[in-house]
Design an enzyme around this catalytic site. Sequence first.
Site, PDB file in Angstrom:
ATOM      1  N   GLY A 166       8.491  10.773   0.290  1.00  0.00           N
ATOM      2  CA  GLY A 166       7.797   9.581   0.798  1.00  0.00           C
ATOM      3  C   GLY A 166       8.066   8.315   0.008  1.00  0.00           C
ATOM      4  N   TYR A 189     -11.115   9.845   0.987  1.00  0.00           N
ATOM      5  CA  TYR A 189      -9.797   9.232   0.832  1.00  0.00           C
ATOM      6  C   TYR A 189      -9.952   7.723   0.624  1.00  0.00           C
ATOM      7  CZ  TYR A 189      -4.979   7.789   1.601  1.00  0.00           C
ATOM      8  OH  TYR A 189      -3.735   7.239   1.444  1.00  0.00           O
ATOM      9  N   GLY A 231       4.419  11.608  -8.261  1.00  0.00           N
ATOM     10  CA  GLY A 231       4.590  11.989  -6.858  1.00  0.00           C
ATOM     11  C   GLY A 231       5.881  11.447  -6.287  1.00  0.00           C
TER      12      GLY A 231
END
Length: 304
Positions: free
Chosen positions: A30, A180, A26
């Site tokens: 970010g 989450y 990822g």
Amino acid sequence: MSHTMEGKWSLDQVGSLSDKVAVITGANSGIGYETALGLAKKDMTVILGCRDLTKAQKAKSTIIHQYSKAKVDCLPIDTSRLRSVRAFATLVETQYGKLDLLINNAGIMMSPYQVTEDGFENQFATNYLGHFALTGLLLPLLKRVAGSRVVTLTSLSYKWAEIDFDDLQAKKGYSRRTAYGQSKRACLIFAYELQRRLAGADYDIRSIAAHPGLAKTNLDQYFPALIRPLGSLFLQPARQGALPVLYGALETAIKGGEFVGPDGFQQMRGSPRLVDSDEYSKDIQVAERLWTASQSLTNVIYLS
């Protein structure tokens, strides 16, 4: 009383790491992107493991634009799909043959209910199970390097949930927030348990957990539109949020088994330091149960 910068950790304290290879999942935006940039600036070969290769290539270009000597590679991985995780591990093995650093960073946050092709709840799969499998598959490469490291990202949201062993995939009812929290809780428990098992097997590999505090990333895409603009008021920039991850990856004093987060109020922002977590996250019975479940779900068996 004002704090001076003295004693605050920064990337400037780290020398060149030119012969080292890092994988970051990822890594195109970010925290993942900022971590990749930081490592690239230290001359590490950085493999951006991303779902979308177009975005990965764009991130690579941006990194090279900021640091022309950067050595960056892009390889496809979707941590929500085990076959993608396996294919990625094979590519890393074939192309590099060793690994100094694995950063388990990819994540989605509070997404709508979705079941992956493997039959898993999407947040649990993407944030945790894919990384559990990836770590096991890359372990032979990490073993080839003395003092290699695995840094697994968790979040302050780990406090939102414990592990629901009776309904890991949220089939009986789905809360975005709870799912989450559980996925990030699992990441933290995993980082601790991985260290216990590595030490038990006498491997010279260190496992570290890190959380970015509250950082502004694109993970807020599922937040209500009304509160999204407020984010920038209390969130620190992703570059700052990446510091605990970089500290976990590069700080020489780290032995393994530590948890790194920001040093500010309630660990929401600040400079990286070692932090503590609740008793549940350190419960060895819970950890063993999670490890066993993870092995049987992913069919990736290691350190057992």
